[in-house]
Design a protein around this motif. Structure first.
Motif, PDB file in Angstrom:
ATOM      1  N   GLU A 136       1.590   8.940  -0.191  1.00 26.19           N
ATOM      2  CA  GLU A 136       2.663   8.367   0.198  1.00 26.19           C
ATOM      3  C   GLU A 136       4.287   7.301  -0.610  1.00 26.19           C
ATOM      4  OE1 GLU A 136       0.969   4.952   3.473  1.00 26.19           O
ATOM      5  OE2 GLU A 136      -0.516   5.645   1.748  1.00 26.19           O
ATOM      6  N   TYR A 146     -10.191   2.003  -0.867  1.00 26.72           N
ATOM      7  CA  TYR A 146     -10.413   1.416   0.123  1.00 26.72           C
ATOM      8  C   TYR A 146     -12.321   1.796   0.772  1.00 26.72           C
ATOM      9  CZ  TYR A 146      -6.023  -0.644   0.720  1.00 26.72           C
ATOM     10  OH  TYR A 146      -5.226  -1.682   0.459  1.00 26.72           O
ATOM     11  N   TYR A 175      -9.865   7.008   0.409  1.00 24.31           N
ATOM     12  CA  TYR A 175     -10.367   6.508   0.623  1.00 24.31           C
ATOM     13  C   TYR A 175     -12.211   7.565   1.004  1.00 24.31           C
ATOM     14  CZ  TYR A 175      -6.383   4.752   3.942  1.00 24.31           C
ATOM     15  OH  TYR A 175      -4.891   4.363   3.901  1.00 24.31           O
ATOM     16  N   ASN A 194      -6.861  -3.579  12.265  1.00 30.84           N
ATOM     17  CA  ASN A 194      -6.115  -4.786  11.545  1.00 30.84           C
ATOM     18  C   ASN A 194      -4.918  -4.205  11.629  1.00 30.84           C
ATOM     19  OD1 ASN A 194      -7.700  -5.777   9.076  1.00 30.84           O
ATOM     20  ND2 ASN A 194      -7.485  -6.732  10.446  1.00 30.84           N
ATOM     21  N   LEU A 195      -4.660  -3.194  12.149  1.00 29.42           N
ATOM     22  CA  LEU A 195      -3.261  -2.487  12.301  1.00 29.42           C
ATOM     23  C   LEU A 195      -2.919  -2.477  13.296  1.00 29.42           C
ATOM     24  CD1 LEU A 195      -3.190   0.871   9.903  1.00 29.42           C
ATOM     25  CD2 LEU A 195      -2.258  -1.348   9.731  1.00 29.42           C
ATOM     26  N   GLU A 212      -5.201   2.981  -4.988  1.00 29.72           N
ATOM     27  CA  GLU A 212      -5.746   2.490  -3.822  1.00 29.72           C
ATOM     28  C   GLU A 212      -6.797   2.658  -3.675  1.00 29.72           C
ATOM     29  OE1 GLU A 212      -3.118   0.007  -1.183  1.00 29.72           O
ATOM     30  OE2 GLU A 212      -1.517  -0.143  -2.946  1.00 29.72           O
ATOM     31  N   LYS A 260     -12.850  -1.318  11.142  1.00 27.18           N
ATOM     32  CA  LYS A 260     -11.221  -2.230  10.522  1.00 27.18           C
ATOM     33  C   LYS A 260     -10.442  -2.449  10.232  1.00 27.18           C
ATOM     34  CE  LYS A 260     -15.318  -5.448   8.242  1.00 27.18           C
ATOM     35  NZ  LYS A 260     -16.040  -5.256   7.487  1.00 27.18           N
ATOM     36  N   ILE A 261     -10.048  -1.014   9.690  1.00 22.23           N
ATOM     37  CA  ILE A 261      -8.119  -0.762   8.338  1.00 22.23           C
ATOM     38  C   ILE A 261      -8.133  -0.261   9.831  1.00 22.23           C
ATOM     39  CG2 ILE A 261      -6.566   0.770   8.261  1.00 22.23           C
ATOM     40  CD1 ILE A 261      -9.283   0.960   5.680  1.00 22.23           C
ATOM     41  N   ILE A 287       2.695   6.410  -4.431  1.00 18.03           N
ATOM     42  CA  ILE A 287       1.010   6.195  -3.724  1.00 18.03           C
ATOM     43  C   ILE A 287       0.030   6.318  -3.269  1.00 18.03           C
ATOM     44  CG2 ILE A 287      -0.302   3.965  -2.598  1.00 18.03           C
ATOM     45  CD1 ILE A 287       2.040   2.346  -2.187  1.00 18.03           C
ATOM     46  N   THR A 336      -3.912   6.853  -2.511  1.00 17.98           N
ATOM     47  CA  THR A 336      -5.347   6.131  -2.053  1.00 17.98           C
ATOM     48  C   THR A 336      -6.335   6.450  -1.484  1.00 17.98           C
ATOM     49  OG1 THR A 336      -2.997   4.646  -0.547  1.00 17.98           O
ATOM     50  CG2 THR A 336      -5.459   4.317  -0.050  1.00 17.98           C
ATOM     51  N   GLU A 377       0.562   4.420  -8.725  1.00 19.38           N
ATOM     52  CA  GLU A 377       0.120   3.395  -7.973  1.00 19.38           C
ATOM     53  C   GLU A 377      -1.641   4.249  -7.438  1.00 19.38           C
ATOM     54  OE1 GLU A 377       0.444   0.055  -5.764  1.00 19.38           O
ATOM     55  OE2 GLU A 377       2.832   0.557  -6.471  1.00 19.38           O
TER      56      GLU A 377
END
Lengths: 596, 292
Positions: free
Chosen positions: A596, A582, A556, A405-406, A580, A401-402, A552, A554, A578
């Motif tokens: 990042e 997914y 996964y 979308n990219l 995130e 999906k990622i 950031i 992230t 920060e």
């Protein structure tokens, strides 16, 4: 926009639309200089590219001559393939004369003359029996009948019947066309453009053509029938079938003749043995020639096109001298500081490198003509619908999906089972794209992908990406420039700093690091850099080791992560960063972490 | 005798009215609709006011085209005082209605006063930069044809880049264009979109998408350097605009990196207007460069 300009625009739009509908007819005639079946597409894209780049808000003061010049400049920059470039050169010559806004029949003749000169001059080895011949004949016929009418467009239309006759004679000028049973594809394309003009007055139906694979298959059946008879093998039903074949339905001139002659041969049993022997031998020779005309030895494999621009004028003669020995079908068009180059070569990289000595390369295209030829003659040939697509192969529904979308055009989620060659060939073909950028998330898939790439119908550029994060990195760099083939995929795949965490299923030692069963270990740049019993500790140490000025992190999560809030736990350890989280769904690793 | 030239535009310049260094300048205000109610920019109803309401009240807003009556009044008021009126209009592909109204007004006054409508192919920020450069040109040259030609040059040499954390503001405003490809990302990304003056379609185009402001700024600077190379520009006029304070660090970073790596002739720190905030949304910022 002034009415006059609107009318010209409408006329060109209609011609472009008309041509687009008949491009497949032209594709199927394409045998010279290389039977790669794309002449129609190239001409269609040349015209369409020119028109779509005309500014929508032109000043009211623009005159018809300037407008045509604008189309010509854009046509040159957007030209594709031999025929596209020759057509744009012809139009360049025409518009150079018409810039004076004199549309009298006399000045139109001067414009066509100049168009012919520019097209012949720009082609390195001009050959008769091609589009160039039709251009030259248009000039002659126009000059001959010019006094009959006032309106130059009507004079051009009146030249069309003569040009049809000339097109039908192109096989007599270029032996390869006769052997292949077709008229010249570029010439046919040029005629369709003029017929698009004629269509504004009345209409004419473009003939249907037999798909090439069907023509070759019929030829092969006939050849086998003759060879079997030659070697006194058992009679088959094929003879009856061929005798009853409606030769009138076969649109290819050479094949039509072969079938007709074979039918005569099969019917006529009264000739002497020697005569029948010679006749059969000649017919076998015919079928072999027809077959080989569509399967020539492609000496130069890559159709390479570039546009080069410099801040000073480019010496086109020096440019020609620099690259002329790299191949054939060289066409250099343009003027001043911008030139378009077309060449068939086996060394596209060297050509690009040498041309870059003259300025910045602002667009480039490299087509594998052997690949296109194989597609063209195959029974399951694909009509390309896209110039370029991005195809990703990944494990994990979340990553699928990622990546979609990219901007990936197609993402295949292989789950736990890596894809087979057949699966990849089917997927690559289903994209209906002339060029495909293919990138897997695992190096183990590269071999399969390389083999599939050699079997599929598209030109495949494989990006040797190593994991799902490389694919994200690749697609983050995908911009609207992708169609200019400025997509420097390889430069983008290592842009995101990351590591993976997995859990040891057994005790082992890798790179002198002992790992116990149940330990978590961190992989970075293909090496194990850390191990430990506690997940959060291992992740914390890895972040501390790799963190520089990133802001950031992230996480996964993989398919087997259950209810583990790693990101929330790490947030407490790194309050200034920060975080995130997914769902990646990958099976290879428990987690991917990016910085990042 | 010197030609008397009036310049007119609207409040989507990306710079404050005080930053316009030309005495004979008039502007109209775009109507902004929040629900049923229409607003125009005032000291109370500013970009900050709207951005705050976006965050706190989750409202939606839209703009409408400039009023024909107001445009006509403005011309009527000035018709006897000027020989030439230059109307710097937002891109016709962004608002065909506004440009058509400007054209109708030009037709109406044909023979009474010469009006040049400059279709800027720009919106936020870009309109202002073209205005600033055109003022420089007018100060050097007063020939109508020359001004018309130079304006055309400015348009195709002006490029705007926007970092819009939430593209839905652009989407709801119907200005998303080809940048639609960036909508609906599962990953939180910072889309960088642009309006390229040399793009005949004049639509918002995707430039790239990044994860951090630093990356987004680098992407913009690299893209500008590439454009400068293409256009053979050695010095450029730049305007940087933002709507709120939430991204001041990113904007300062962009300004610093820009000044240190690009030869800038004039750098303007702009101001977001009420109508522009509709499309930028909270946290958005932009940069426009003119290479002529």
């Amino acid at each position: 926009m002034r009415r006059e300009i609107s009318e010209i625009k409408q006329l060109f739009d209609n011609i472009s639309e008309y041509f687009w509908r008949h491009k497949e007819y032209v594709n199927r005639l394409n045998v010279f200089p290389v039977p790669d079946g794309d002449t129609g597409l190239n001409i269609a894209l040349t015209i369409q590219g020119a028109l779509s780049n005309i500014p929508g808000n032109l000043p009211d003061t623009i005159l018809a001559g300037e407008y045509l010049k604008l189309i010509s400049d854009n046509m040159l920059l957007n030209s594709r393939g031999c025929s596209g470039v020759i057509l744009s050169l012809f139009f360049e010559g025409i518009t150079e004369v018409l810039e004076n806004n004199d549309f009298s029949r006399e000045n139109i003749l001067r414009a066509i003359e100049k168009g012919c000169i520019t097209a012949y001059k720009g082609t390195d080895n001009p050959r008769e029996g091609t589009m160039l011949t039709l251009m030259s004949e248009l000039k002659k016929k126009y000059s001959e009948i010019m006094t009959t009418k006032e309106n130059p467009l009507e004079i051009i239309i009146d030249c069309i019947p003569h040009l049809r006759e000339v097109l039908d004679k192109t096989p007599d000028m270029l032996p390869i066309l006769k052997q292949s049973g077709v008229v010249d594809s570029g010439g046919a394309g040029f005629l369709i453009i003029l017929e698009g003009l004629e269509r504004e007055f009345n209409s004419r139906k473009i003939p249907e053509t037999l798909p090439l694979f069907a023509a070759l298959r019929i030829n092969s059946v006939v050849k086998n029938l003759l060879v079997k008879r030659f070697s006194h093998k058992k009679r088959s039903d094929t003879g009856t079938l061929v005798q009853n074949l409606g030769a009138g339905n076969i649109t290819n001139a050479r094949l039509h003749k072969i079938i007709h002659n074979v039918q005569q041969y099969l019917k006529n049993r009264t000739h002497s043995h020697n005569n029948r022997y010679r006749a059969r031998e000649a017919l076998i020779k015919d079928t072999k020639e027809f077959e080989s005309s569509w399967n020539p030895d492609i000496r130069y494999r890559y159709c390479t096109e570039l546009t080069v621009s410099s801040d000073k004028d480019i010496d086109s003669q020096a440019l020609k001298k620099q690259i002329i020995n790299y191949g054939d079908s060289l066409i250099i068009s343009g003027r001043g500081n911008t030139f378009k180059i077309h060449i068939h070569t086996n060394k596209p990289d060297s050509v690009i490198k040498d041309i870059s000595l003259f300025g910045n390369i602002i667009s480039r295209k490299v087509d594998d003509m052997k690949k296109q030829h194989r597609n063209f003659i195959s029974f399951d040939s694909i009509e390309y619908e896209n110039e370029q697509s991005v195809f990703c192969i990944v494990s994990g529904e979340g990553f699928k999906k990622i990546l979609q979308n990219l901007g990936a055009d197609y993402v295949y989620d292989y789950g736990k089972r890596k894809p087979s060659v057949k699966k990849l060939v089917d997927l690559l073909n289903s994209l209906k794209s002339k060029n495909v950028i293919a990138a897997p998330d695992d190096r183990d898939i590269l071999m399969t992908l390389k083999y599939a790439a050699s079997l599929c119908k598209a030109n495949v550029f494989i990006v040797e990406s190593k994991d799902a994060i490389s694919l994200i990195s690749l697609l983050m760099g995908k911009t609207n420039k992708i169609n200019n083939t400025n997509f420097l995929s390889r430069d983008r795949i290592n842009n995101i700093k990351h590591f993976m965490i997995s859990k040891a299923a057994k005790e082992s030692s890798i790179d002198d690091i002992p790992i116990k069963k149940g330990d978590f270990f961190v992989i970075c740049d293909n090496k194990i850099i850390l191990t430990g019993r506690e997940l959060k500790d291992v992740a914390t140490k890895a972040i501390n080791k790799l963190l520089n000025d990133e802001s950031i992190i992230t996480v996964y999560n993989g398919l087997h992560v259950k209810g583990n809030k790693l990101a929330a736990g790490l947030k407490n350890k790194f309050p200034g960063l920060e975080f995130e989280e997914y769902y990646g769904g990958q099976t290879q690793y428990l987690y991917y972490l990016t910085l990042e | 005798m010197n030609m008397r030239i009036l310049i007119i535009s609207a409040d989507n310049l990306g710079i404050s009215i005080e930053q316009v260094p030309y005495q004979h300048f008039e502007y109209l205000k775009y109507p902004v609709l929040v629900g049923e109610k229409e607003y125009r920019e005032t000291e109370t109803f500013t970009a900050s006011w709207l951005l705050e309401r976006f965050i706190k009240e989750k409202i939606t807003a839209k703009s409408s085209s400039l009023s024909r009556a107001e445009m006509t009044d403005l011309i009527e008021k000035n018709i006897n005082n000027y020989d030439l009126i230059i109307h710097i209009v937002m891109g016709s592909n962004m608002s065909a209605a506004t440009f058509n109204i400007a054209e109708e007004v030009r037709e109406k006054y044909k023979g009474k006063v010469n009006i040049i409508n400059v279709d800027t192919r720009q919106v936020v920020g870009g309109v202002g930069v073209i205005l600033l450069r055109l003022i420089d040109i007018i100060k050097e040259n007063e020939k109508e044809e020359e001004i018309r030609n130079r304006a055309r040059e400015l348009v195709v040499n002006t490029f705007s880049y926007y970092v819009t954390p939430d593209l839905n503001y652009l989407y709801r405003g119907g200005r998303i264009g080809k940048a639609k490809a960036f909508l609906g990302s599962v990953l939180r990304v910072l889309p960088v979109v642009g309006l390229m003056g040399d793009d005949p379609e004049g639509e918002v185009v995707p430039i790239g998408q990044e994860r951090t402001y630093k990356q987004a700024n680098s992407l913009i600077i690299n893209s500008i350097m590439e454009k400068m190379n293409e256009q053979k520009a050695d010095k450029i006029t730049v305007s940087i605009i933002s709507g709120d304070e939430s991204n001041s660090e990113a904007i300062n970073g962009l300004r610093q990196e820009f000044v240190s790596s690009v030869p800038v002739e004039k750098l303007v720190t702009g101001k977001l207007h009420l109508v522009e905030a509709i499309y930028m949304g909270p946290g958005g910022y932009g940069i426009t460069v003119c290479m002529k």
